[in-house]
Design a protein around this motif. Structure first.
Motif, mmCIF file in Angstrom:
data_model
loop_
_atom_site.group_PDB
_atom_site.id
_atom_site.type_symbol
_atom_site.label_atom_id
_atom_site.label_comp_id
_atom_site.label_asym_id
_atom_site.label_seq_id
_atom_site.Cartn_x
_atom_site.Cartn_y
_atom_site.Cartn_z
ATOM 1 N N ASP A 172 0.803 -1.219 0.000
ATOM 2 C CA ASP A 172 0.000 0.000 0.000
ATOM 3 C C ASP A 172 0.842 1.277 0.000
ATOM 4 O O ASP A 172 0.317 2.375 0.153
ATOM 5 C CB ASP A 172 -0.900 0.026 1.244
ATOM 6 C CG ASP A 172 -1.687 -1.261 1.396
ATOM 7 O OD1 ASP A 172 -2.162 -1.770 0.367
ATOM 8 O OD2 ASP A 172 -1.802 -1.763 2.528
ATOM 9 N N PRO A 186 1.389 3.988 4.466
ATOM 10 C CA PRO A 186 0.419 4.958 5.003
ATOM 11 C C PRO A 186 0.202 4.841 6.506
ATOM 12 O O PRO A 186 -0.342 5.749 7.119
ATOM 13 C CB PRO A 186 -0.878 4.653 4.231
ATOM 14 C CG PRO A 186 -0.656 3.372 3.525
ATOM 15 C CD PRO A 186 0.819 3.145 3.423
ATOM 16 N N ARG A 187 0.663 3.754 7.121
ATOM 17 C CA ARG A 187 0.515 3.626 8.579
ATOM 18 C C ARG A 187 1.454 4.559 9.338
ATOM 19 O O ARG A 187 1.251 4.817 10.519
ATOM 20 C CB ARG A 187 0.823 2.177 9.004
ATOM 21 C CG ARG A 187 -0.238 1.197 8.568
ATOM 22 C CD ARG A 187 0.154 -0.226 8.900
ATOM 23 N NE ARG A 187 1.275 -0.688 8.075
ATOM 24 C CZ ARG A 187 1.793 -1.902 8.140
ATOM 25 N NH1 ARG A 187 1.301 -2.771 9.008
ATOM 26 N NH2 ARG A 187 2.786 -2.258 7.358
ATOM 27 N N THR A 188 2.500 5.036 8.659
ATOM 28 C CA THR A 188 3.551 5.796 9.341
ATOM 29 C C THR A 188 3.026 7.101 9.922
ATOM 30 O O THR A 188 2.376 7.883 9.225
ATOM 31 C CB THR A 188 4.682 6.128 8.335
ATOM 32 O OG1 THR A 188 4.970 4.963 7.590
ATOM 33 C CG2 THR A 188 5.921 6.636 9.047
ATOM 34 N N SER A 189 3.349 7.352 11.186
ATOM 35 C CA SER A 189 3.007 8.653 11.756
ATOM 36 C C SER A 189 4.058 9.668 11.326
ATOM 37 O O SER A 189 5.189 9.312 10.972
ATOM 38 C CB SER A 189 2.974 8.571 13.280
ATOM 39 O OG SER A 189 4.280 8.373 13.785
ATOM 40 N N MET A 232 -1.042 11.381 10.622
ATOM 41 C CA MET A 232 -0.536 10.435 9.630
ATOM 42 C C MET A 232 0.417 11.193 8.713
ATOM 43 O O MET A 232 0.089 12.285 8.235
ATOM 44 C CB MET A 232 -1.700 9.872 8.801
ATOM 45 C CG MET A 232 -2.684 9.050 9.621
ATOM 46 S SD MET A 232 -4.149 8.654 8.651
ATOM 47 C CE MET A 232 -3.449 7.459 7.537
ATOM 48 N N VAL A 248 1.131 10.825 5.720
ATOM 49 C CA VAL A 248 0.557 11.135 4.398
ATOM 50 C C VAL A 248 -0.293 12.411 4.443
ATOM 51 O O VAL A 248 -0.510 13.047 3.419
ATOM 52 C CB VAL A 248 -0.332 9.993 3.846
ATOM 53 C CG1 VAL A 248 0.524 8.889 3.258
ATOM 54 C CG2 VAL A 248 -1.286 9.451 4.894
ATOM 55 N N MET A 282 -0.388 -2.217 13.842
ATOM 56 C CA MET A 282 -1.481 -1.638 13.038
ATOM 57 C C MET A 282 -1.632 -2.429 11.745
ATOM 58 O O MET A 282 -0.649 -2.801 11.129
ATOM 59 C CB MET A 282 -1.141 -0.172 12.714
ATOM 60 C CG MET A 282 -2.324 0.636 12.254
ATOM 61 S SD MET A 282 -1.866 2.316 11.752
ATOM 62 C CE MET A 282 -0.989 2.952 13.164
ATOM 63 N N PHE A 300 -3.491 -0.782 5.398
ATOM 64 C CA PHE A 300 -4.687 -0.236 4.743
ATOM 65 C C PHE A 300 -4.254 0.595 3.554
ATOM 66 O O PHE A 300 -3.092 0.998 3.464
ATOM 67 C CB PHE A 300 -5.490 0.636 5.732
ATOM 68 C CG PHE A 300 -4.690 1.762 6.335
ATOM 69 C CD1 PHE A 300 -4.554 2.979 5.683
ATOM 70 C CD2 PHE A 300 -4.050 1.590 7.555
ATOM 71 C CE1 PHE A 300 -3.799 4.002 6.236
ATOM 72 C CE2 PHE A 300 -3.293 2.609 8.117
ATOM 73 C CZ PHE A 300 -3.167 3.823 7.454
ATOM 74 N N THR A 301 -5.184 0.829 2.658
ATOM 75 C CA THR A 301 -4.893 1.745 1.556
ATOM 76 C C THR A 301 -5.396 3.127 1.940
ATOM 77 O O THR A 301 -6.370 3.265 2.681
ATOM 78 C CB THR A 301 -5.573 1.311 0.248
ATOM 79 O OG1 THR A 301 -6.990 1.268 0.485
ATOM 80 C CG2 THR A 301 -5.097 -0.061 -0.197
ATOM 81 N N TYR A 302 -4.714 4.129 1.433
ATOM 82 C CA TYR A 302 -5.047 5.513 1.760
ATOM 83 C C TYR A 302 -5.361 6.254 0.473
ATOM 84 O O TYR A 302 -4.550 6.248 -0.455
ATOM 85 C CB TYR A 302 -3.853 6.167 2.455
ATOM 86 C CG TYR A 302 -3.966 7.665 2.601
ATOM 87 C CD1 TYR A 302 -4.590 8.232 3.706
ATOM 88 C CD2 TYR A 302 -3.449 8.515 1.625
ATOM 89 C CE1 TYR A 302 -4.696 9.603 3.835
ATOM 90 C CE2 TYR A 302 -3.559 9.892 1.750
ATOM 91 C CZ TYR A 302 -4.176 10.428 2.856
ATOM 92 O OH TYR A 302 -4.283 11.782 2.984
ATOM 93 N N TYR A 361 -7.134 7.281 14.101
ATOM 94 C CA TYR A 361 -5.732 6.834 14.004
ATOM 95 C C TYR A 361 -5.238 6.387 15.386
ATOM 96 O O TYR A 361 -4.504 5.398 15.507
ATOM 97 C CB TYR A 361 -4.904 7.982 13.439
ATOM 98 C CG TYR A 361 -3.472 7.652 13.068
ATOM 99 C CD1 TYR A 361 -3.146 6.509 12.334
ATOM 100 C CD2 TYR A 361 -2.440 8.515 13.424
ATOM 101 C CE1 TYR A 361 -1.828 6.229 11.988
ATOM 102 C CE2 TYR A 361 -1.125 8.254 13.081
ATOM 103 C CZ TYR A 361 -0.824 7.108 12.363
ATOM 104 O OH TYR A 361 0.482 6.854 12.025
ATOM 105 N N LYS A 392 -3.872 2.561 16.251
ATOM 106 C CA LYS A 392 -2.609 2.209 16.915
ATOM 107 C C LYS A 392 -2.838 1.193 18.031
ATOM 108 O O LYS A 392 -1.937 0.441 18.384
ATOM 109 C CB LYS A 392 -1.961 3.453 17.511
ATOM 110 C CG LYS A 392 -1.413 4.407 16.479
ATOM 111 C CD LYS A 392 -0.748 5.577 17.169
ATOM 112 C CE LYS A 392 0.010 6.410 16.161
ATOM 113 N NZ LYS A 392 1.035 7.243 16.813
#
Ligand SMILES: Cc1cc2nc3c(=O)[nH]c(=O)nc-3n(C[C@H](O)[C@H](O)[C@H](O)COP(=O)(O)OP(=O)(O)OC[C@H]3O[C@@H](n4cnc5c(N)ncnc54)[C@H](O)[C@@H]3O)c2cc1C
Ligand code: SF4
Ligand code: FES
Ligand code: FES
Lengths: 209, 331
Positions: free
Chosen positions: A52, A71-74, A115, A117, B1, B4-6, B36, B40
């Motif tokens: 993703d 996209p999970r990255t903060s 996020m 992104v 986590m 997922f797609t964004y 979010y 987490k």
């Protein structure tokens, strides 16, 4: 984890040639620990690039970074783990302590709950970017030193980023206002008296500068 | 986590189309300070995220319209809290936002996402180690015989006693706000009072929104009660904490007598809680410490204490009484 480091390095030729002490430490020591800790939650190292991943351009302290991002990255993990900007600290990772405070388009935010992104196309400002090009400290940094506004220093980068914003918002006009509008930043060492004094001292100097 | 797609839909129509095409794992995100955060903790695990934080036209705040205040769902909490004129004319609305979270979070969080924030019940947030009917329907409720100090004394059920933690929705409830939403079935308007559900036997269903409905805006009818209003919030610490008890109160007076009163409770109930019986009881009364206290008692009538939260019934009574006297000074 290794993927992550290589991607960061790939965007910055200088880093490919000069591995930082931190980079080596992550590779040599921290990676197994992190993977172990994450295993039960997601079965995957945090930050590992999955299918993703999205290509993004993010501006931090005026420098553009082109990155492939899970996209999970903060935003906090992006700054600390991939851009080597370790000023912003991870205290709680849940918006509760303020240690990770940075500026997004000039407004203070908790980078742990942002996020990465969502920072695309916006200006990210961190503690690494607040001093002058000459190396002179920002008036708020100087005031924190002058007023002993820290003990261990862990909360300090977040405190200073929040404090600069607090002054810019016009919320540093009295000790009561400072306390209220700095309540999002917790200091476990209890340096609050010095912090309030530092902000009160720096506010007029910031306006003059 | 979980992965997922964004994606970032370009218009509200695109966002609604995309969510309708997905399933329960497809979710909107705005500021992310609820969603979010819970991702987490693995309490939420969406597979597809649609970022609605920058949709065109949903972040406008309009207070110039003669009939109503209009708050775009995408507007940040800070934008409403600092909007010119609002503090003078509707102090309760501004105080509800200003006393919520921190300046960092108010810069991030949207007014629409705020309405849909989820409970802070530690057993819910704590994940699979704890029974929780809201997170995992049918698993039981660890709070019923657990640490329930922060749990609801109003509106709970045998399935769930989680507090609705938000402040803004409580102030909006006092002002008869409505919420404009749009889904594949078209637009509709939901009275705020009907947006949140009591848990009953299905605590996992928290609102009356359909899965594909996007909140566009919140509208508040303009009223002379706005000026003599307050949002009074009692916390474990003076700032940056959820309410132990709160009251949104607004008054219209005839001299010393109450002509009209609005009272809504926060921090005490499973949803924003309008106290209509207490409001009715005040009409025609001289407002003083005794009648304010009586209104507080009426508002908390029927409250049920668990093991550790009984003190919040008396706290709620006093919070309502104090709020009424604060609002009276603003008439
Ligand atoms: C440490 C901390 C302290 C806090 N303290 C307080 C407090 O004291 N008082 C208080 O009231 N709140 C408090 N909050 C909660 C905070 O106010 C909410 O998390 C925030 O308002 C949610 O807004 P958001 O835009 O970030 O929502 P998101 O997290 O982006 O979304 C929340 C939910 O709303 C849905 N959603 C978002 N926008 C829309 C839309 N337009 N249409 C339909 N669905 C939508 C999302 O799918 C999600 O389910 C606190 C939060 C934290 C982390
Ligand atoms: S009170 Fe509700 S949210 Fe909390 S554990 Fe019980 S069912 Fe879950
Ligand atoms: S690490 Fe972000 S608020 Fe604590
Ligand atoms: S100086 Fe140690 S936490 Fe603040």
């Amino acid at each position: 984890m290794h993927d992550t480091i290589h991607h960061a390095a790939a965007t910055d030729p200088a880093k490919q040639l000069q591995p930082t002490r931190r980079g080596i430490m992550i590779g040599a020591v921290a990676a197994p620990i992190i993977i172990g800790a994450a295993g039960e939650a997601s079965g995957q190292a945090p930050g590992a690039l999955g299918a993703d991943a999205v290509a993004v351009r993010i501006s931090v302290n005026g420098t553009q970074h082109d990155l492939l991002l899970d996209p999970r990255t903060s935003l906090l993990d992006l700054l600390r783990e991939r851009l080597d900007l370790t000023g912003a600290k991870k205290g709680c990772d849940h918006g509760q302590c303020g240690a990770c405070t940075v500026h997004l388009d000039g407004a203070r935010v908790a980078s742990c709950l942002t996020m990465a992104v969502q920072a695309v196309g916006r200006r990210v400002g961190t503690i690494e970017g607040v001093s002058a090009a000459t190396g002179a400290l920002h008036p708020m940094q100087q005031a924190f030193i002058d007023h002993d506004a820290l003990q261990c220093g862990y909360c300090t980068p977040g405190q200073i980023m929040a404090a600069i914003a607090c002054v810019q918002e016009g919320h540093a006009t009295s000790p009561e206002q400072i306390r209220e509008y700095m309540s999002g930043n917790i200091c476990r060492c209890g340096a609050y008296v010095g912090i309030v004094a530092a902000i009160a001292d720096a506010a007029p100097k910031m306006q003059a500068g | 986590m979980h992965p997922f797609t964004y994606t970032k839909p370009r218009t509200a129509q695109d966002a609604i189309r995309a969510i309708a095409a997905g399933d329960a794992g497809t979710r909107f995100i705005a500021g992310g300070t609820t969603l979010y955060d819970l991702m987490k903790l693995d309490v939420e695990a969406p597979r597809q995220i649609l970022d609605v934080s920058t949709l065109p036209g949903i972040a406008t705040i309009d207070t110039a319209n003669p009939r109503e205040l209009v708050f775009g769902a995408g507007a940040k909490m800070v934008a409403a809290a600092t909007h010119a004129g609002l503090r003078a004319d509707y102090p309760a609305l501004v105080e509800a936002l200003d006393k919520a979270a921190s300046q960092q979070l108010r810069n991030m969080a949207s007014l629409g996402g705020n309405l849909l924030q989820r409970t802070r019940c530690n057993y819910f947030r704590g994940g699979a180690a704890y029974a929780c009917n809201k997170r995992s329907p049918g698993s039981g409720c660890a709070a019923l015989n657990g640490l329930d100090r922060g749990h609801a004394v109003l509106g709970g059920s045998d399935s769930c006693i989680a507090v609705y933690p938000g402040d803004w929705a409580v102030a909006l409830a006092a002002f008869d706000a409505v919420v404009d939403v749009q889904g594949t079935a078209g637009p509709r308007t939901i009275p705020l009072a009907q947006l949140h559900r009591e848990p009953g036997s299905t605590p996992e269903t928290e609102t009356s929104l359909a899965r594909d409905e996007l909140i566009l805006r919140i509208r508040v009818p303009k009223t002379p009660l706005g000026r003599a209003s307050t949002y009074h919030k009692i916390r474990d610490r003076e700032s940056y904490a959820f309410a132990l008890a709160s009251a949104a109160v607004a008054l219209r007076m005839d001299g010393t007598r109450v002509r009209e009163a609005r009272i809504a409770l926060g921090g005490l109930a499973t949803r924003p809680w309008r106290a209509s019986v207490a409001e009715q009881g005040l009409v025609g009364q001289v407002l003083n410490a005794a009648t304010a206290r009586a209104a507080g008692e009426a508002a908390l009538r029927g409250a049920r204490a668990g093991h550790h939260n009984g003190f919040r019934i008396e706290l709620g009574i006093r919070t309502v009484a104090d709020a009424l006297l604060i609002a009276q000074e603003r008439v």
